[in-house]
Enzyme design. Structure first.
Site, PDB file in Angstrom:
ATOM      1  N   ASP A  96       0.849  -1.175   0.000  1.00  0.00           N
ATOM      2  CA  ASP A  96       0.000   0.000   0.000  1.00  0.00           C
ATOM      3  C   ASP A  96       0.894   1.238   0.000  1.00  0.00           C
ATOM      4  O   ASP A  96       1.763   1.388   0.856  1.00  0.00           O
ATOM      5  CB  ASP A  96      -0.903   0.006   1.243  1.00  0.00           C
ATOM      6  CG  ASP A  96      -1.961   1.105   1.158  1.00  0.00           C
ATOM      7  OD1 ASP A  96      -2.860   1.109   1.999  1.00  0.00           O
ATOM      8  OD2 ASP A  96      -1.890   1.937   0.216  1.00  0.00           O
TER       9      ASP A  96
HETATM   10  C1  GLC Z   1      -3.922   4.641  -0.187  1.00  0.00           C
HETATM   11  C2  GLC Z   1      -4.839   3.616   0.425  1.00  0.00           C
HETATM   12  C3  GLC Z   1      -5.107   2.438  -0.456  1.00  0.00           C
HETATM   13  C4  GLC Z   1      -5.087   2.857  -1.915  1.00  0.00           C
HETATM   14  C5  GLC Z   1      -3.677   3.299  -2.246  1.00  0.00           C
HETATM   15  C6  GLC Z   1      -3.562   3.767  -3.703  1.00  0.00           C
HETATM   16  O1  GLC Z   1      -3.017   5.110   0.769  1.00  0.00           O
HETATM   17  O2  GLC Z   1      -4.485   3.126   1.720  1.00  0.00           O
HETATM   18  O3  GLC Z   1      -6.367   1.878  -0.058  1.00  0.00           O
HETATM   19  O4  GLC Z   1      -5.481   1.785  -2.746  1.00  0.00           O
HETATM   20  O5  GLC Z   1      -3.216   4.337  -1.382  1.00  0.00           O
HETATM   21  O6  GLC Z   1      -4.309   4.917  -3.899  1.00  0.00           O
END
Ligand code: GLC
Length: 709
Positions: free
Chosen positions: A264
């Site tokens: 993430d």
């Molecule tokens: C964010 C979120 C995640 C998301 C990712 C890409 O921080 O935690 O759910 O898919 O970044 O945007």
């Protein structure tokens, strides 16, 4: 072999659609830098930057996300498949959570429908629309179980129950993957953030992890999800993005997951903040060797790991496994054969009709004293509140390409039902001004009923939006009291991304509907319910506490050694508030009433290999057709480990005409009554199981059966 012939074969090989053996051949031709490039994922700001295009040419990017529109994905893909040395196509990711441009209810709202088919339908539609705009990979469904409404991301999941959460996870994976890749996130335990504080540490026992937080991920894996996203949080001191127990032991060895894991955002780099890595290279080594295959946004894998591989601090085999998982996924998606994947979006009218239907199924009727609802389509209606004529907030906290201009506001929806509507904003969402109260009170005085549309801004839930209080923000509660003081009957319409504390409203307002954030058809769906064109059938996927001090409060809790007893001081309770919730999990009302009778089980004794069928007669004892969500809970009364007082194990939506009775069957495979035993292995033990069948987690008819060896 002549040089020309050699080149011809190589060209044909590269151009040929990749098959399994070709992937091995492709891998064998990749340099270490190109392998680490496949593990690199970066965010674009709507379109790829010149630097990112150069990385693509150099084979140092496996995918990009947040590239908007096929007009922006196509040129980058063309660079990948014509200008890079090995012509490996890119993944194009995006957070398509509950819609691309046609925005559906937030997942927590959609889970209220208890209708996995509806969730599959909206995910399919969202995936099809996103594919038409060049996206081939979504970072959804979010399947985190959440028991703490202070945590803003409770809005993105399916609530507190692993069974409902698992059905919704599988349905959304099936829906999305008809057109694009899905990603089950955030692996794992993110919703257990201590104190509901975003990104906070978690203390989750292995038993609770396996019984509560992992099942929706397992359901997503069983449904064929292509990728999982590793979470930001730690689990008892081991960060999820560097946690081999999660991403290797459970995911690979136990579940045999064939897909890939993407971190993430910068969670690989954040292993340094967690204190388990002293450098970027060490953070990358911990993550990759734990089983995180793709590095989102840190650029650590591509920039810092070559030296560790060359010095064998990271075995080359680990890199090759990660690369192969990603290449296989690209092959599965057909990218080698059809990298541009030109698709057409569903017709806007179809998307809007689906949005309205599912939104109507997602509205929970919490209270309806003296049948104030449904309203007659006559007389003067006052529509009041900061969310009444708001077209932005109904999109919710993460609405991708959703636009306020596409949203039907509640005020607009009501105006399609009645002629005489008085509108007053009354207050802001979370400012302290009461300047609008007078106009709101005046409007209420002139109306036969006042509809107050109150709640949260969309960005008060979702990521990085934990709240330390759960009341109506700003002066909205005072606005509600001022309008109620006029004596005009009040209907409270809630628009929010989490359970709220509704003590005053629950005691003083005759009718309350929970609408969550319903998306583009919020106004029409809400008006359909308020005026009876749709009979509400949704049920709560999360518990609504009475006061903040009860949190976390959830239905599937254990009994303790001193279960609450009002007549015994020395039992598990508070001295100042009941232990029961304001509204329990599974609760919701209808414009008709339902009765339950004649609960029978198909057997008094059953083996683990058997299936028990519970048959109950459900009667529509009211005056209009309605849909009941018949729920079956089980309690394992005595086991080697203390078990929850109830666990949801089956449910069915049943539509009955006035006066109609129907025998409803709910089936439970005894093997599904497993728990994690003292040896930390799943087990179903012999003994008495109590079965509850009813309208929610606090009521129901009871019967028991014996599980025999
Ligand atoms: C964010 C979120 C995640 C998301 C990712 C890409 O921080 O935690 O759910 O898919 O970044 O945007």
């Amino acid at each position: 072999m002549s040089h020309v012939r050699h080149v011809l074969i190589l060209t044909v090989l590269l151009a040929a659609p990749a098959s399994a053996q070709n992937l091995d051949s492709l891998l064998s031709r990749m340099t270490l830098e190109e392998k680490l490039g496949q593990l690199n994922l970066l965010s674009a700001g709507g379109r790829a930057s010149p630097e990112q295009m150069q990385l693509v040419r150099a084979g140092k990017l496996g995918g990009l996300f947040n590239v908007m529109g096929a007009e922006n994905t196509t040129p980058v893909q063309r660079i990948a498949v014509t200008e890079s040395r090995l012509k490996i196509p890119l993944l194009f990711g995006l957070d398509v959570i509950h819609g691309y441009r046609a925005i559906f209810p937030i997942p927590l709202g959609e889970a209220s429908s208890f209708d996995p088919e509806a969730a599959e339908a909206t995910a399919r539609a969202a995936g099809q629309e996103a594919a038409a705009f060049g996206i081939n990979w979504t970072y959804a469904p979010m399947v985190d179980i959440a028991r703490d409404p202070r945590w803003g991301r409770i809005a993105e999941g399916s609530g507190e129950d692993p069974y409902l959460g698992s059905l919704m996870a599988a349905a959304r994976v099936r829906g999305f993957q008809q057109n694009i890749f899905a990603t089950a996130k955030h692996f794992a335990g993110y919703g257990a953030a201590e104190a509901g504080r975003e990104y906070n540490e978690t203390e989750i026992s292995e038993r609770t992890m396996r019984e509560v937080y992992l099942p929706p991920f397992k359901a997503a894996v069983d449904a064929g999800v292509t990728s999982l996203m590793s979470a930001f949080n730690d689990v008892a001191g081991v960060p999820a993005s560097g946690n081999a127990w999660l991403t290797d032991t459970v995911l690979r060895r136990e579940w045999r997951f064939p897909g890939f894991v993407v971190s993430d955002w910068t969670s690989v780099a954040e292993l340094i903040n967690h204190g388990i890595a002293g450098s970027q290279a060490e953070a990358g080594r911990r993550a990759l060797t734990a089983g995180v295959d793709m590095d989102m946004q840190s650029s650590i894998y591509v920039d810092s790991l070559a030296a560790l591989v060359q010095s064998n601090r990271i075995p080359l085999a680990v890199v090759d496994s990660a690369v192969m998982r990603i290449l296989r996924a690209k092959q599965r998606l057909g990218l080698f054969r059809d990298p541009y994947r030109a698709r057409t979006a569903p017709p806007a009218t179809e998307l809007r009709a689906l949005a309205r239907r599912v939104a109507g199924e997602s509205i929970v009727l919490l209270k309806n004293e003296r049948s104030l609802l449904p309203l007659a389509k006559a007389g003067t209606i006052a529509v009041i509140g900061p969310l009444a004529d708001n077209k932005e907030e109904p999109l919710g906290p993460w609405h991708t390409q959703g636009r306020a201009e596409d949203v039907v506001s509640v005020l607009q929806g009501i105006k399609t039902k009645v002629q005489t509507v008085l509108y007053a904003q009354g207050s802001g969402i979370d400012d302290t001004s009461k300047a609008g109260f007078a106009a709101a009170v005046a409007a209420a005085r002139q109306a036969k009923v006042a509809v107050l549309v109150l709640g949260e801004r969309g960005d008060m839930s979702g990521e990085a939006a934990s709240r330390s209080s759960l009341g109506l923000p700003g002066v909205q509660e005072q606005l509600l009291e001022a309008v109620a003081a006029t004596g005009t009957p009040v209907v409270l319409v809630l628009m929010n991304g989490r359970p709220l504390i509704l003590e005053w409203a629950s005691d003083h307002v005759p009718a309350i509907v929970e609408t969550w954030f319903l998306g583009i058809e919020a106004g029409n769906a809400t008006a359909d319910v308020l005026f009876g064109d749709v009979n509400p059938s949704a049920r709560l996927p999360v518990t609504f506490p009475r006061v903040l001090g009860q949190v976390p409060l959830y239905y599937n809790h254990r009994n303790t050694g001193r279960p609450p007893d009002a007549n015994n001081k020395y039992t598990s309770k508070y001295i100042d508030v009941p232990v029961t919730p304001r509204y329990p999990f599974g609760y919701g009302l209808s414009y008709t009433t339902f009765g339950y009778s004649n609960l029978k089980l198909s057997a008094a004794r059953a083996r683990v290999s058997d299936t028990i069928t519970a048959t109950v007669t459900v009667t529509n004892s009211g005056g209009r057709e309605g849909t009941e969500v018949v729920q079956l809970y089980v309690r394992d009364e005595v086991a080697s480990v203390s078990r929850p007082v109830r666990e949801l194990k089956a449910f069915r939506r049943v539509t009955l005409k006035p006066g109609e009775s129907r025998a409803v069957d709910l089936r439970v495979a005894v093997r599904d009554l497993w728990f994690i035993g003292l040896d930390m292995k799943p087990v179903v033990e012999p003994g008495t199981f109590r079965v509850y069948v009813g309208p929610n987690s606090a009521e129901g008819l009871e019967a028991t059966f014996e599980c025999i060896p």
